[in-house]
Design an enzyme around this catalytic site. Structure first.
Site, PDB file in Angstrom:
ATOM      1  N   LYS A   1       2.846  35.681  60.070  1.00  0.00           N
ATOM      2  CA  LYS A   1       3.468  36.217  58.777  1.00  0.00           C
ATOM      3  C   LYS A   1       4.669  36.965  59.018  1.00  0.00           C
ATOM      4  O   LYS A   1       3.903  37.792  60.040  1.00  0.00           O
ATOM      5  CB  LYS A   1       3.117  36.165  57.639  1.00  0.00           C
ATOM      6  CG  LYS A   1       3.666  36.004  56.346  1.00  0.00           C
ATOM      7  CD  LYS A   1       2.831  36.866  55.410  1.00  0.00           C
ATOM      8  CE  LYS A   1       4.457  36.342  53.883  1.00  0.00           C
ATOM      9  NZ  LYS A   1       3.126  37.023  52.577  1.00  0.00           N
TER      10      LYS A   1
ATOM     11  N   SER B   1       3.439  33.583  49.340  1.00  0.00           N
ATOM     12  CA  SER B   1       4.814  33.577  49.950  1.00  0.00           C
ATOM     13  C   SER B   1       4.122  33.642  51.279  1.00  0.00           C
ATOM     14  O   SER B   1       5.046  33.378  51.771  1.00  0.00           O
ATOM     15  CB  SER B   1       5.597  34.761  49.861  1.00  0.00           C
ATOM     16  OG  SER B   1       4.227  36.155  50.424  1.00  0.00           O
TER      17      SER B   1
ATOM     18  N   SER C   1      -0.742  35.156  48.029  1.00  0.00           N
ATOM     19  CA  SER C   1       0.119  34.960  48.925  1.00  0.00           C
ATOM     20  C   SER C   1      -0.094  34.395  49.985  1.00  0.00           C
ATOM     21  O   SER C   1      -0.189  33.379  51.009  1.00  0.00           O
ATOM     22  CB  SER C   1       1.128  35.733  49.501  1.00  0.00           C
ATOM     23  OG  SER C   1       2.505  36.173  48.687  1.00  0.00           O
TER      24      SER C   1
HETATM   25  N1  GLN Z   1       3.380  34.994  43.971  1.00  0.00           N
HETATM   26  C1  GLN Z   1       3.628  36.105  44.474  1.00  0.00           C
HETATM   27  C2  GLN Z   1       4.888  37.316  43.808  1.00  0.00           C
HETATM   28  O1  GLN Z   1       5.720  36.162  43.981  1.00  0.00           O
HETATM   29  C3  GLN Z   1       2.667  36.718  45.123  1.00  0.00           C
HETATM   30  C4  GLN Z   1       3.003  37.368  46.369  1.00  0.00           C
HETATM   31  C5  GLN Z   1       2.819  37.569  47.247  1.00  0.00           C
HETATM   32  O2  GLN Z   1       0.972  37.696  47.092  1.00  0.00           O
HETATM   33  N2  GLN Z   1       3.434  38.310  48.341  1.00  0.00           N
HETATM   34  O3  GLN Z   1       4.731  38.211  43.135  1.00  0.00           O
END
Ligand code: GLN
Length: 473
Positions: A77, A152, A176
Protein backbone atom coordinates in the site's frame (compact mmCIF):
# COMPACT_ATOMS: atom_id res chain seq x y z
CA UNK A 1 -8.91 -18.27 -11.76
CA UNK A 2 -6.62 -19.99 -9.31
CA UNK A 3 -3.34 -18.19 -8.78
CA UNK A 4 -0.20 -19.56 -7.17
CA UNK A 5 -0.08 -19.16 -3.40
CA UNK A 6 2.85 -17.58 -1.56
CA UNK A 7 3.55 -20.92 0.13
CA UNK A 8 3.72 -22.72 -3.18
CA UNK A 9 5.93 -20.10 -4.80
CA UNK A 10 8.39 -20.00 -1.90
CA UNK A 11 8.57 -23.81 -1.72
CA UNK A 12 9.27 -24.15 -5.44
CA UNK A 13 11.64 -21.21 -5.76
CA UNK A 14 13.74 -22.19 -2.75
CA UNK A 15 14.19 -25.73 -4.09
CA UNK A 16 15.01 -24.50 -7.58
CA UNK A 17 11.92 -26.04 -9.22
CA UNK A 18 10.72 -22.64 -10.34
CA UNK A 19 12.73 -19.48 -10.84
CA UNK A 20 11.79 -16.27 -9.04
CA UNK A 21 12.25 -14.55 -12.39
CA UNK A 22 9.63 -16.67 -14.15
CA UNK A 23 7.18 -16.19 -11.28
CA UNK A 24 7.72 -12.44 -11.46
CA UNK A 25 7.27 -12.38 -15.25
CA UNK A 26 3.95 -14.25 -14.89
CA UNK A 27 2.73 -11.55 -12.55
CA UNK A 28 4.10 -8.68 -14.65
CA UNK A 29 2.34 -10.14 -17.68
CA UNK A 30 -0.98 -10.06 -15.85
CA UNK A 31 -0.26 -6.47 -14.81
CA UNK A 32 0.37 -5.70 -18.47
CA UNK A 33 -2.97 -7.22 -19.42
CA UNK A 34 -5.32 -5.77 -16.84
CA UNK A 35 -3.73 -2.90 -14.90
CA UNK A 36 -5.01 -0.29 -17.37
CA UNK A 37 -8.55 -1.29 -16.51
CA UNK A 38 -8.08 -1.92 -12.77
CA UNK A 39 -5.59 0.71 -11.59
CA UNK A 40 -4.35 -1.23 -8.58
CA UNK A 41 -0.98 0.52 -8.60
CA UNK A 42 0.36 4.04 -8.18
CA UNK A 43 3.72 2.67 -9.26
CA UNK A 44 4.97 -0.67 -10.60
CA UNK A 45 8.60 -1.18 -9.59
CA UNK A 46 9.39 -3.52 -12.45
CA UNK A 47 13.08 -2.87 -12.67
CA UNK A 48 13.97 -3.34 -9.02
CA UNK A 49 11.63 -6.35 -8.88
CA UNK A 50 13.54 -8.00 -11.74
CA UNK A 51 16.84 -7.31 -9.99
CA UNK A 52 15.56 -8.81 -6.73
CA UNK A 53 14.16 -11.89 -8.48
CA UNK A 54 17.47 -12.37 -10.28
CA UNK A 55 19.40 -12.10 -7.02
CA UNK A 56 17.17 -14.74 -5.42
CA UNK A 57 17.69 -17.11 -8.35
CA UNK A 58 21.45 -16.57 -7.99
CA UNK A 59 21.31 -17.42 -4.29
CA UNK A 60 19.33 -20.59 -4.97
CA UNK A 61 21.74 -21.72 -7.67
CA UNK A 62 24.71 -21.16 -5.34
CA UNK A 63 23.02 -23.04 -2.52
CA UNK A 64 22.80 -19.97 -0.29
CA UNK A 65 19.86 -19.85 2.12
CA UNK A 66 16.82 -17.92 0.92
CA UNK A 67 14.00 -16.72 3.14
CA UNK A 68 10.47 -18.05 3.75
CA UNK A 69 9.04 -15.74 1.07
CA UNK A 70 11.68 -16.49 -1.57
CA UNK A 71 10.48 -15.15 -4.90
CA UNK A 72 7.00 -14.20 -3.72
CA UNK A 73 5.73 -11.09 -5.56
CA UNK A 74 4.25 -8.68 -3.03
CA UNK A 75 2.58 -5.28 -3.43
CA UNK A 76 2.68 -2.53 -0.79
CA UNK A 77 0.00 0.00 0.00
CA UNK A 78 1.40 3.38 -0.98
CA UNK A 79 1.38 4.68 2.60
CA UNK A 80 4.38 2.53 3.56
CA UNK A 81 7.76 4.17 3.21
CA UNK A 82 10.10 2.77 0.60
CA UNK A 83 13.58 4.21 0.48
CA UNK A 84 14.11 6.41 -2.57
CA UNK A 85 10.80 5.31 -4.08
CA UNK A 86 7.86 7.75 -4.15
CA UNK A 87 5.36 7.22 -1.33
CA UNK A 88 2.26 9.26 -2.05
CA UNK A 89 -0.61 8.12 0.22
CA UNK A 90 -2.56 8.79 -3.02
CA UNK A 91 -2.43 12.49 -2.13
CA UNK A 92 -1.22 15.39 -4.20
CA UNK A 93 0.35 16.90 -1.11
CA UNK A 94 3.16 14.30 -1.06
CA UNK A 95 3.97 14.82 -4.74
CA UNK A 96 7.66 14.26 -5.39
CA UNK A 97 8.47 13.05 -1.88
CA UNK A 98 10.82 10.08 -1.59
CA UNK A 99 11.30 8.65 1.88
CA UNK A 100 14.88 8.34 3.07
CA UNK A 101 14.20 4.98 4.73
CA UNK A 102 12.20 1.76 4.43
CA UNK A 103 9.32 0.90 6.74
CA UNK A 104 10.20 -1.98 9.08
CA UNK A 105 7.75 -4.27 7.26
CA UNK A 106 9.53 -3.54 3.97
CA UNK A 107 12.90 -4.43 5.48
CA UNK A 108 11.44 -7.65 6.88
CA UNK A 109 9.82 -8.64 3.59
CA UNK A 110 13.08 -8.04 1.76
CA UNK A 111 15.02 -10.11 4.28
CA UNK A 112 12.51 -12.95 3.76
CA UNK A 113 13.17 -12.98 0.01
CA UNK A 114 9.96 -11.25 -1.14
CA UNK A 115 9.93 -9.42 -4.46
CA UNK A 116 8.26 -6.00 -4.14
CA UNK A 117 6.33 -5.35 -7.34
CA UNK A 118 4.90 -1.91 -6.60
CA UNK A 119 3.00 0.60 -4.53
CA UNK A 120 -0.78 0.32 -4.53
CA UNK A 121 -3.56 2.87 -4.73
CA UNK A 122 -5.59 3.85 -1.66
CA UNK A 123 -8.13 6.35 -0.45
CA UNK A 124 -6.12 9.52 0.22
CA UNK A 125 -4.27 9.04 3.53
CA UNK A 126 -6.30 5.82 3.99
CA UNK A 127 -9.53 7.73 4.61
CA UNK A 128 -12.36 5.90 2.89
CA UNK A 129 -13.97 2.55 2.15
CA UNK A 130 -13.93 2.38 -1.64
CA UNK A 131 -10.59 3.74 -2.94
CA UNK A 132 -12.61 6.44 -4.71
CA UNK A 133 -10.96 9.11 -2.52
CA UNK A 134 -7.59 8.65 -4.24
CA UNK A 135 -6.21 11.80 -5.85
CA UNK A 136 -5.11 9.56 -8.74
CA UNK A 137 -8.50 8.06 -9.59
CA UNK A 138 -10.30 4.98 -8.29
CA UNK A 139 -9.28 1.32 -8.33
CA UNK A 140 -11.77 -1.16 -9.78
CA UNK A 141 -12.74 -4.53 -8.36
CA UNK A 142 -11.15 -7.25 -10.56
CA UNK A 143 -14.18 -9.50 -9.96
CA UNK A 144 -16.55 -6.89 -11.46
CA UNK A 145 -14.97 -3.73 -12.78
CA UNK A 146 -18.17 -1.70 -12.42
CA UNK A 147 -17.72 -2.12 -8.65
CA UNK A 148 -15.32 -0.84 -5.99
CA UNK A 149 -12.69 -3.10 -4.42
CA UNK A 150 -13.44 -1.59 -1.00
CA UNK A 151 -10.99 0.60 0.81
CA UNK A 152 -8.95 2.18 1.88
CA UNK A 153 -6.45 -0.53 0.86
CA UNK A 154 -8.39 -1.17 -2.38
CA UNK A 155 -5.28 -1.24 -4.57
CA UNK A 156 -3.62 -3.87 -2.40
CA UNK A 157 -6.76 -6.02 -2.48
CA UNK A 158 -7.23 -5.61 -6.22
CA UNK A 159 -3.56 -6.46 -6.89
CA UNK A 160 -3.95 -9.86 -5.22
CA UNK A 161 -7.43 -10.54 -6.61
CA UNK A 162 -6.19 -9.83 -10.15
CA UNK A 163 -3.06 -11.96 -9.78
CA UNK A 164 -0.71 -8.97 -10.01
CA UNK A 165 1.01 -10.08 -6.81
CA UNK A 166 0.67 -13.24 -4.73
CA UNK A 167 0.09 -11.22 -1.58
CA UNK A 168 0.10 -7.61 -0.46
CA UNK A 169 0.21 -5.42 2.61
CA UNK A 170 -2.44 -2.94 3.61
CA UNK A 171 -3.12 -0.82 6.67
CA UNK A 172 -6.24 -1.02 8.80
CA UNK A 173 -7.38 1.88 10.99
CA UNK A 174 -11.08 1.06 10.98
CA UNK A 175 -11.41 -1.82 8.53
CA UNK A 176 -9.21 -0.92 5.58
CA UNK A 177 -7.74 -4.41 5.23
CA UNK A 178 -10.73 -6.54 6.23
CA UNK A 179 -13.42 -4.75 4.21
CA UNK A 180 -11.54 -4.76 0.86
CA UNK A 181 -10.51 -8.38 1.53
CA UNK A 182 -14.19 -9.25 1.92
CA UNK A 183 -15.21 -7.37 -1.21
CA UNK A 184 -12.46 -8.97 -3.31
CA UNK A 185 -12.78 -12.53 -2.00
CA UNK A 186 -9.48 -12.58 -0.09
CA UNK A 187 -8.13 -13.26 3.37
CA UNK A 188 -7.24 -10.03 5.20
CA UNK A 189 -5.75 -9.65 8.68
CA UNK A 190 -5.82 -6.76 11.16
CA UNK A 191 -3.30 -7.90 13.77
CA UNK A 192 -3.47 -7.01 17.47
CA UNK A 193 -2.31 -3.41 17.94
CA UNK A 194 1.46 -3.54 18.42
CA UNK A 195 2.10 -6.94 16.81
CA UNK A 196 3.27 -5.43 13.50
CA UNK A 197 5.59 -2.43 13.54
CA UNK A 198 4.15 0.90 12.39
CA UNK A 199 7.61 2.34 11.82
CA UNK A 200 7.51 3.81 8.33
CA UNK A 201 3.73 3.60 7.97
CA UNK A 202 2.48 7.12 7.28
CA UNK A 203 0.29 7.84 10.30
CA UNK A 204 -3.46 8.33 9.93
CA UNK A 205 -4.73 7.65 13.49
CA UNK A 206 -1.76 6.39 15.45
CA UNK A 207 -3.70 4.63 18.22
CA UNK A 208 -5.68 2.60 15.66
CA UNK A 209 -3.37 1.95 12.68
CA UNK A 210 -2.00 -1.55 12.03
CA UNK A 211 -0.37 -3.12 8.97
CA UNK A 212 -1.49 -6.57 7.85
CA UNK A 213 -1.55 -8.95 4.86
CA UNK A 214 -3.94 -9.71 1.99
CA UNK A 215 -3.66 -13.26 0.64
CA UNK A 216 -5.60 -15.94 -1.19
CA UNK A 217 -5.35 -18.44 1.67
CA UNK A 218 -5.31 -18.50 5.45
CA UNK A 219 -1.95 -20.31 5.38
CA UNK A 220 -0.41 -17.51 3.29
CA UNK A 221 -1.73 -14.93 5.75
CA UNK A 222 -0.14 -16.89 8.60
CA UNK A 223 3.15 -17.04 6.71
CA UNK A 224 3.17 -13.29 6.10
CA UNK A 225 2.31 -12.57 9.73
CA UNK A 226 5.31 -14.62 10.81
CA UNK A 227 7.55 -12.51 8.56
CA UNK A 228 6.23 -9.02 9.34
CA UNK A 229 5.19 -9.49 12.99
CA UNK A 230 7.21 -9.28 16.17
CA UNK A 231 8.90 -6.63 18.26
CA UNK A 232 10.55 -3.63 16.63
CA UNK A 233 12.65 -1.34 18.76
CA UNK A 234 11.98 1.51 16.32
CA UNK A 235 8.27 1.60 17.17
CA UNK A 236 7.53 2.62 20.75
CA UNK A 237 4.07 1.02 20.56
CA UNK A 238 5.44 -2.32 19.37
CA UNK A 239 4.70 -5.18 21.76
CA UNK A 240 7.66 -7.08 23.24
CA UNK A 241 6.51 -10.45 21.86
CA UNK A 242 8.29 -12.15 18.95
CA UNK A 243 6.29 -12.78 15.76
CA UNK A 244 3.35 -15.11 16.42
CA UNK A 245 3.84 -18.68 15.25
CA UNK A 246 0.76 -19.28 13.16
CA UNK A 247 1.47 -21.66 10.29
CA UNK A 248 1.81 -24.44 12.87
CA UNK A 249 -1.70 -24.04 14.33
CA UNK A 250 -3.77 -24.22 11.16
CA UNK A 251 -4.52 -27.94 11.32
CA UNK A 252 -5.56 -28.02 14.95
CA UNK A 253 -9.29 -27.73 14.25
CA UNK A 254 -11.83 -26.07 16.51
CA UNK A 255 -13.00 -28.96 18.71
CA UNK A 256 -14.04 -27.56 22.09
CA UNK A 257 -13.68 -23.94 21.03
CA UNK A 258 -16.41 -21.47 21.98
CA UNK A 259 -17.59 -19.23 19.15
CA UNK A 260 -19.47 -16.06 20.12
CA UNK A 261 -22.61 -15.07 18.23
CA UNK A 262 -23.78 -11.49 18.81
CA UNK A 263 -27.51 -11.44 19.54
CA UNK A 264 -27.86 -7.64 19.42
CA UNK A 265 -26.28 -7.17 15.98
CA UNK A 266 -26.45 -3.81 14.20
CA UNK A 267 -29.04 -3.83 11.40
CA UNK A 268 -28.53 -3.18 7.70
CA UNK A 269 -26.90 -6.41 6.48
CA UNK A 270 -27.88 -7.90 3.14
CA UNK A 271 -29.88 -11.14 3.65
CA UNK A 272 -27.32 -13.22 1.74
CA UNK A 273 -24.58 -11.93 4.05
CA UNK A 274 -26.57 -13.05 7.10
CA UNK A 275 -27.22 -16.43 5.46
CA UNK A 276 -23.46 -16.98 4.97
CA UNK A 277 -22.87 -16.00 8.60
CA UNK A 278 -25.36 -18.66 9.73
CA UNK A 279 -23.62 -21.23 7.54
CA UNK A 280 -20.25 -20.25 9.00
CA UNK A 281 -21.53 -20.91 12.53
CA UNK A 282 -22.94 -24.22 11.34
CA UNK A 283 -19.62 -25.24 9.74
CA UNK A 284 -17.79 -24.57 13.00
CA UNK A 285 -20.43 -26.38 15.04
CA UNK A 286 -20.05 -29.44 12.78
CA UNK A 287 -16.31 -29.27 13.30
CA UNK A 288 -16.79 -29.58 17.05
CA UNK A 289 -17.07 -25.99 18.31
CA UNK A 290 -19.81 -24.68 20.59
CA UNK A 291 -21.80 -21.60 19.62
CA UNK A 292 -22.31 -19.18 22.51
CA UNK A 293 -24.74 -16.24 22.45
CA UNK A 294 -23.20 -12.97 23.60
CA UNK A 295 -24.20 -9.30 23.66
CA UNK A 296 -22.07 -6.27 22.87
CA UNK A 297 -24.39 -3.39 23.77
CA UNK A 298 -21.96 -0.60 22.86
CA UNK A 299 -20.97 -2.10 19.47
CA UNK A 300 -23.10 0.28 17.42
CA UNK A 301 -21.61 3.32 19.18
CA UNK A 302 -18.20 2.31 17.90
CA UNK A 303 -18.74 4.07 14.61
CA UNK A 304 -19.59 7.39 16.27
CA UNK A 305 -16.63 7.16 18.64
CA UNK A 306 -14.33 6.28 15.75
CA UNK A 307 -15.40 9.33 13.74
CA UNK A 308 -14.24 11.51 16.63
CA UNK A 309 -11.09 9.65 17.69
CA UNK A 310 -9.73 8.93 14.18
CA UNK A 311 -10.24 12.47 12.78
CA UNK A 312 -8.85 13.96 16.01
CA UNK A 313 -5.64 11.98 15.64
CA UNK A 314 -5.58 12.63 11.89
CA UNK A 315 -5.91 16.39 12.33
CA UNK A 316 -2.81 16.29 14.48
CA UNK A 317 -0.86 13.81 12.32
CA UNK A 318 -1.57 15.66 9.09
CA UNK A 319 -0.48 19.03 10.50
CA UNK A 320 3.04 18.17 9.31
CA UNK A 321 2.11 18.61 5.63
CA UNK A 322 2.72 22.32 5.57
CA UNK A 323 4.51 22.91 2.28
CA UNK A 324 7.86 23.12 4.07
CA UNK A 325 8.88 19.62 5.07
CA UNK A 326 7.28 17.25 2.57
CA UNK A 327 6.16 17.13 -1.03
CA UNK A 328 4.33 19.93 -2.73
CA UNK A 329 4.38 23.65 -1.97
CA UNK A 330 2.09 26.29 -3.42
CA UNK A 331 3.92 29.61 -3.31
CA UNK A 332 2.18 32.61 -1.77
CA UNK A 333 3.20 36.08 -0.51
CA UNK A 334 3.74 35.09 3.12
CA UNK A 335 4.14 32.00 5.26
CA UNK A 336 0.53 31.68 6.45
CA UNK A 337 -0.80 32.19 2.95
CA UNK A 338 1.63 29.50 1.72
CA UNK A 339 0.38 27.02 4.37
CA UNK A 340 -3.23 27.73 3.43
CA UNK A 341 -2.65 27.54 -0.32
CA UNK A 342 -0.62 24.32 -0.05
CA UNK A 343 -3.13 22.57 2.19
CA UNK A 344 -6.13 23.82 0.19
CA UNK A 345 -4.75 22.49 -3.05
CA UNK A 346 -2.87 19.51 -1.67
CA UNK A 347 -5.64 17.75 0.27
CA UNK A 348 -8.83 16.28 -1.22
CA UNK A 349 -12.34 16.82 0.16
CA UNK A 350 -12.53 13.77 2.46
CA UNK A 351 -9.17 14.56 4.08
CA UNK A 352 -10.26 18.16 4.64
CA UNK A 353 -13.54 16.95 6.15
CA UNK A 354 -11.63 14.75 8.60
CA UNK A 355 -9.15 17.48 9.54
CA UNK A 356 -12.01 19.88 10.27
CA UNK A 357 -13.98 17.27 12.24
CA UNK A 358 -10.91 16.40 14.26
CA UNK A 359 -9.85 19.96 14.92
CA UNK A 360 -13.37 20.76 16.08
CA UNK A 361 -13.59 17.71 18.34
CA UNK A 362 -10.29 18.65 20.00
CA UNK A 363 -10.89 22.36 20.37
CA UNK A 364 -11.26 23.98 23.78
CA UNK A 365 -14.88 24.03 24.83
CA UNK A 366 -15.78 20.98 22.74
CA UNK A 367 -13.10 18.57 23.90
CA UNK A 368 -15.10 17.04 26.77
CA UNK A 369 -18.32 16.81 24.79
CA UNK A 370 -16.75 15.11 21.76
CA UNK A 371 -13.25 13.70 22.02
CA UNK A 372 -13.49 13.06 25.76
CA UNK A 373 -16.84 11.34 25.38
CA UNK A 374 -15.57 9.21 22.50
CA UNK A 375 -12.77 7.96 24.72
CA UNK A 376 -15.37 6.92 27.30
CA UNK A 377 -17.23 4.94 24.63
CA UNK A 378 -13.94 3.34 23.68
CA UNK A 379 -13.63 2.19 27.27
CA UNK A 380 -17.21 0.86 27.33
CA UNK A 381 -16.49 -1.16 24.20
CA UNK A 382 -13.38 -2.64 25.78
CA UNK A 383 -15.44 -3.60 28.86
CA UNK A 384 -18.12 -5.18 26.65
CA UNK A 385 -15.54 -7.25 24.78
CA UNK A 386 -13.82 -8.29 28.02
CA UNK A 387 -17.16 -9.53 29.34
CA UNK A 388 -17.95 -11.34 26.08
CA UNK A 389 -14.55 -13.06 25.97
CA UNK A 390 -15.32 -14.44 29.42
CA UNK A 391 -17.64 -16.91 27.70
CA UNK A 392 -16.16 -17.34 24.21
CA UNK A 393 -12.78 -17.63 22.46
CA UNK A 394 -13.59 -15.78 19.22
CA UNK A 395 -16.59 -13.89 17.83
CA UNK A 396 -17.98 -14.21 14.30
CA UNK A 397 -19.61 -11.33 12.41
CA UNK A 398 -19.99 -10.34 8.78
CA UNK A 399 -16.96 -8.28 7.70
CA UNK A 400 -19.06 -5.92 5.61
CA UNK A 401 -22.85 -5.52 5.65
CA UNK A 402 -22.90 -5.72 1.84
CA UNK A 403 -20.99 -7.21 -1.07
CA UNK A 404 -18.95 -4.90 -3.35
CA UNK A 405 -21.00 -1.87 -4.40
CA UNK A 406 -20.95 0.12 -7.64
CA UNK A 407 -18.47 2.93 -8.24
CA UNK A 408 -20.16 6.21 -7.42
CA UNK A 409 -22.94 4.55 -5.42
CA UNK A 410 -21.94 6.05 -2.07
CA UNK A 411 -19.64 8.93 -2.98
CA UNK A 412 -22.26 11.63 -2.42
CA UNK A 413 -23.20 10.47 1.03
CA UNK A 414 -20.27 10.15 3.44
CA UNK A 415 -22.49 8.68 6.15
CA UNK A 416 -23.53 5.61 4.12
CA UNK A 417 -19.85 5.17 3.21
CA UNK A 418 -18.92 5.31 6.92
CA UNK A 419 -21.52 2.60 7.66
CA UNK A 420 -19.46 0.08 5.66
CA UNK A 421 -17.23 -0.26 8.71
CA UNK A 422 -19.75 -0.87 11.45
CA UNK A 423 -18.39 -4.38 12.11
CA UNK A 424 -14.70 -3.65 11.65
CA UNK A 425 -14.19 -0.38 13.56
CA UNK A 426 -14.75 -1.69 17.12
CA UNK A 427 -11.69 -3.96 16.83
CA UNK A 428 -9.41 -1.02 16.15
CA UNK A 429 -10.86 1.00 19.02
CA UNK A 430 -10.00 -1.79 21.48
CA UNK A 431 -6.72 -2.86 19.85
CA UNK A 432 -7.78 -6.46 19.30
CA UNK A 433 -7.09 -8.85 16.40
CA UNK A 434 -9.54 -9.61 13.58
CA UNK A 435 -9.48 -11.10 10.12
CA UNK A 436 -11.78 -11.61 7.17
CA UNK A 437 -12.12 -14.98 5.45
CA UNK A 438 -14.03 -15.49 2.18
CA UNK A 439 -17.08 -17.65 2.80
CA UNK A 440 -19.29 -18.20 -0.21
CA UNK A 441 -21.11 -15.63 -2.30
CA UNK A 442 -23.84 -13.10 -1.78
CA UNK A 443 -25.82 -10.90 -4.16
CA UNK A 444 -24.63 -10.85 -7.80
CA UNK A 445 -22.44 -13.92 -7.08
CA UNK A 446 -19.97 -11.61 -5.34
CA UNK A 447 -17.89 -12.86 -2.41
CA UNK A 448 -18.93 -12.52 1.23
CA UNK A 449 -16.33 -12.19 3.98
CA UNK A 450 -16.82 -13.56 7.47
CA UNK A 451 -14.95 -11.73 10.20
CA UNK A 452 -13.26 -13.63 13.02
CA UNK A 453 -12.65 -11.41 16.06
CA UNK A 454 -10.24 -12.39 18.81
CA UNK A 455 -8.96 -10.68 21.96
CA UNK A 456 -5.58 -8.97 22.06
CA UNK A 457 -2.86 -11.48 21.13
CA UNK A 458 -5.55 -14.03 20.25
CA UNK A 459 -4.05 -14.58 16.78
CA UNK A 460 -3.61 -18.34 17.33
CA UNK A 461 -7.27 -19.07 18.06
CA UNK A 462 -8.29 -16.60 15.34
CA UNK A 463 -6.22 -18.42 12.71
CA UNK A 464 -7.44 -21.84 13.89
CA UNK A 465 -11.03 -20.74 13.32
CA UNK A 466 -10.20 -19.01 10.03
CA UNK A 467 -8.54 -22.19 8.75
CA UNK A 468 -11.63 -24.21 9.71
CA UNK A 469 -13.89 -21.76 7.87
CA UNK A 470 -11.68 -22.08 4.82
CA UNK A 471 -12.01 -25.87 4.93
CA UNK A 472 -15.75 -25.68 5.60
CA UNK A 473 -16.84 -23.17 3.03
N1 GLN B 1 -13.13 3.38 6.18
C1 GLN B 1 -12.60 3.86 7.41
C2 GLN B 1 -12.29 5.33 7.27
O1 GLN B 1 -12.62 5.88 6.30
C3 GLN B 1 -11.38 3.08 7.81
C4 GLN B 1 -10.20 3.46 7.06
C5 GLN B 1 -8.97 2.68 7.43
O2 GLN B 1 -9.05 1.64 8.08
N2 GLN B 1 -7.83 3.21 7.07
O3 GLN B 1 -11.73 5.93 8.13
Amino acid sequence: MAFRTAFDIAAQVSTGKLSATSVLEEHLARIGEREGEIHAFNLVTEESARATAHAIDESVSKGRPVGPLAGVPIALKDNMCTRGVPTTCSSKILEGWKPPYDATVVTRLAAAGAVIVGKTNLDEFAMGSSTENSAFGPTRNPLDTSRVPGGSSGGSAAAVAAGFSAASLGSDTGGSIRQPAALCGLVGVKPTYGVVSRQGLVAFASSLDQIGPFTHTVADAALLMEVIGGHDENDSTSLPQPAPSLTAVLDRGVKGMRIGRITDMPEGCEPEVLARLDEAFEALRKAGATIVDITLPSLSYGLTAYYLVAPAEASSNLARYDGVRYGMRVDAPDLNAMYAATRSQGFGPEVKRRIMLGTYALSAGYFDAYYGKALKVRRLLADDFARAYGSCDVILTPTSPTVAFKLGEKTNDPLTMYLCDVFTIPTNLVGHAAMSVPFGNGAYELPVGIQVLAPALGEEQMFMVAAELERGR
